[in-house]
Design a protein around this motif. Structure first.
Motif, PDB file in Angstrom:
ATOM      1  N   ASP A 127       0.861  -1.187   0.000  1.00  0.00           N
ATOM      2  CA  ASP A 127       0.000   0.000   0.000  1.00  0.00           C
ATOM      3  C   ASP A 127       0.894   1.234   0.000  1.00  0.00           C
ATOM      4  O   ASP A 127       1.675   1.439   0.925  1.00  0.00           O
TER       5      ASP A 127
ATOM      6  N   SER B  83      -0.554   4.329  -0.576  1.00  0.00           N
ATOM      7  CA  SER B  83      -1.446   5.482  -0.422  1.00  0.00           C
ATOM      8  C   SER B  83      -1.119   6.230   0.864  1.00  0.00           C
ATOM      9  O   SER B  83      -0.616   5.659   1.829  1.00  0.00           O
TER      10      SER B  83
ATOM     11  N   ARG C 118      -3.508   4.942   4.005  1.00  0.00           N
ATOM     12  CA  ARG C 118      -3.391   3.585   4.553  1.00  0.00           C
ATOM     13  C   ARG C 118      -4.759   2.915   4.658  1.00  0.00           C
ATOM     14  O   ARG C 118      -5.251   2.596   5.737  1.00  0.00           O
ATOM     15  N   LEU C 119      -5.351   2.718   3.528  1.00  0.00           N
ATOM     16  CA  LEU C 119      -6.698   2.157   3.451  1.00  0.00           C
ATOM     17  C   LEU C 119      -6.729   0.636   3.568  1.00  0.00           C
ATOM     18  O   LEU C 119      -7.790   0.056   3.810  1.00  0.00           O
ATOM     19  N   LEU C 120      -5.598  -0.007   3.400  1.00  0.00           N
ATOM     20  CA  LEU C 120      -5.529  -1.469   3.450  1.00  0.00           C
ATOM     21  C   LEU C 120      -4.561  -1.887   4.557  1.00  0.00           C
ATOM     22  O   LEU C 120      -3.416  -2.261   4.289  1.00  0.00           O
TER      23      LEU C 120
ATOM     24  N   LEU D 235      -1.942  -4.885   4.446  1.00  0.00           N
ATOM     25  CA  LEU D 235      -0.801  -4.897   3.530  1.00  0.00           C
ATOM     26  C   LEU D 235       0.384  -4.140   4.111  1.00  0.00           C
ATOM     27  O   LEU D 235       0.211  -3.201   4.897  1.00  0.00           O
TER      28      LEU D 235
ATOM     29  N   TRP E  16       3.088  -1.291   4.208  1.00  0.00           N
ATOM     30  CA  TRP E  16       2.794   0.111   3.918  1.00  0.00           C
ATOM     31  C   TRP E  16       4.080   0.904   3.733  1.00  0.00           C
ATOM     32  O   TRP E  16       5.012   0.789   4.533  1.00  0.00           O
TER      33      TRP E  16
ATOM     34  N   GLU F 250       5.326   4.874   3.254  1.00  0.00           N
ATOM     35  CA  GLU F 250       4.805   6.226   3.465  1.00  0.00           C
ATOM     36  C   GLU F 250       5.963   7.210   3.541  1.00  0.00           C
ATOM     37  O   GLU F 250       7.109   6.824   3.746  1.00  0.00           O
TER      38      GLU F 250
END
Length: 110
Positions: free
Chosen positions: A2, A4, A7-9, A12, A14, A16
């Motif tokens: 992820d 994004s 952090r919508l998932l 998974l 991540w 950032e």
């Protein structure tokens, strides 16, 4: 993975940005240019904006400065932005000068 900012998932892995480092860099940039008053304008819808705000405000306080904060919550491309833009303009007008303002993202800075 992820990638994004939201952090919508959560299940998974991540990746950032380092928001504390971004805030430190912004503060150092403004401080090196002679600013002794600081302010932050953010978008409370996003964790990364809050993380940037928290570190920027903490850094200002470490240096003995206040750091007024304005949190807006509408997308600058939306109809609601006009209301937030007026709030932003009034807030900026009320800040003591000179002041170095860190905006959470480019569209907010514009």
């Amino acid at each position: 993975v992820d990638v994004s900012a939201a952090r919508l998932l959560p299940a998974l892995p991540w990746v950032e940005t380092d928001d504390a480092a971004i805030a430190e860099t912004a503060f150092a940039h403004l401080e090196e240019r002679g600013f002794r008053r600081f302010a932050f304008v953010g978008d409370g819808r996003f964790n990364w904006s809050r993380w940037r705000r928290d570190r920027f405000v903490a850094r200002a306080k470490e240096g003995g400065a206040d750091c007024p904060v304005l949190e807006l919550g509408s997308d600058p491309r939306s109809a609601a932005w006009e209301r937030d833009r007026r709030r932003l303009m009034g807030w900026l007008d009320a800040l003591p000068r000179p002041v170095g303002v860190f905006a959470c993202y480019d569209a907010m800075a514009v």
